[in-house]
Design a protein around this motif. Structure first.
Motif, PDB file in Angstrom:
ATOM      1  N   GLY A  17       0.780  -1.220   0.000  1.00  0.00           N
ATOM      2  CA  GLY A  17       0.000   0.000   0.000  1.00  0.00           C
ATOM      3  C   GLY A  17       0.818   1.280   0.000  1.00  0.00           C
ATOM      4  N   ILE A  18       2.133   1.175   0.038  1.00  0.00           N
ATOM      5  CA  ILE A  18       2.982   2.364  -0.027  1.00  0.00           C
ATOM      6  C   ILE A  18       3.882   2.278  -1.245  1.00  0.00           C
ATOM      7  N   SER A  19       4.361   3.424  -1.680  1.00  0.00           N
ATOM      8  CA  SER A  19       5.323   3.427  -2.785  1.00  0.00           C
ATOM      9  C   SER A  19       6.600   4.102  -2.308  1.00  0.00           C
ATOM     10  N   CYS A  20       7.681   3.641  -2.788  1.00  0.00           N
ATOM     11  CA  CYS A  20       8.990   4.134  -2.365  1.00  0.00           C
ATOM     12  C   CYS A  20       9.639   4.913  -3.501  1.00  0.00           C
ATOM     13  N   PRO A  21      10.497   5.861  -3.184  1.00  0.00           N
ATOM     14  CA  PRO A  21      10.965   6.199  -1.835  1.00  0.00           C
ATOM     15  C   PRO A  21       9.926   7.009  -1.072  1.00  0.00           C
ATOM     16  N   LEU A  22       9.991   6.916   0.267  1.00  0.00           N
ATOM     17  CA  LEU A  22       9.112   7.693   1.122  1.00  0.00           C
ATOM     18  C   LEU A  22       9.611   9.128   1.178  1.00  0.00           C
ATOM     19  N   ALA A  23       8.695  10.061   1.352  1.00  0.00           N
ATOM     20  CA  ALA A  23       9.055  11.472   1.419  1.00  0.00           C
ATOM     21  C   ALA A  23       8.830  11.992   2.836  1.00  0.00           C
ATOM     22  N   ALA A  24       9.776  12.751   3.344  1.00  0.00           N
ATOM     23  CA  ALA A  24       9.660  13.336   4.679  1.00  0.00           C
ATOM     24  C   ALA A  24       8.423  14.220   4.744  1.00  0.00           C
ATOM     25  N   GLY A  25       7.724  14.167   5.872  1.00  0.00           N
ATOM     26  CA  GLY A  25       6.557  15.005   6.082  1.00  0.00           C
ATOM     27  C   GLY A  25       5.266  14.453   5.510  1.00  0.00           C
ATOM     28  N   GLU A  26       5.305  13.343   4.816  1.00  0.00           N
ATOM     29  CA  GLU A  26       4.111  12.716   4.241  1.00  0.00           C
ATOM     30  C   GLU A  26       3.579  11.642   5.189  1.00  0.00           C
ATOM     31  N   SER A  27       2.297  11.312   5.059  1.00  0.00           N
ATOM     32  CA  SER A  27       1.686  10.223   5.823  1.00  0.00           C
ATOM     33  C   SER A  27       1.504   9.013   4.922  1.00  0.00           C
ATOM     34  N   TYR A  28       1.708   7.846   5.493  1.00  0.00           N
ATOM     35  CA  TYR A  28       1.590   6.601   4.741  1.00  0.00           C
ATOM     36  C   TYR A  28       0.804   5.592   5.566  1.00  0.00           C
TER      37      TYR A  28
END
Length: 69
Positions: A17-28
């Motif tokens: 359910g998530i995609s990478c790379p993760l970004a700072a300040g975002e909710s997952y």
């Protein structure tokens, strides 16, 4: 005592359910499921769930209570 229990899919970037790379300040929202087999004993315990980067640094680490009946 920690007892490792690997997830069926160890790559959190795939089928979770998530995609990478993760970004700072975002909710997952990470989605995973584990089978509870009949062979498991009735027990209450704390589960520590960790997601780590490729360099083994924690992305997240949470501990929550679990009860198997």
């Amino acid at each position: 005592m920690d007892v490792p229990f690997p997830l069926p899919n160890p790559n959190a970037c795939e089928d979770s359910g998530i995609s990478c790379p993760l970004a700072a300040g975002e909710s997952y929202t990470y989605v995973a499921s584990l089978p509870v087999l009949k062979q498991y004993p009735a027990i209450s315990l704390d589960v520590k769930f960790e997601l780590k980067q490729d360099n083994h640094e924690d992305v997240i680490c949470v501990v929550f209570p679990v009860r198997i009946e």
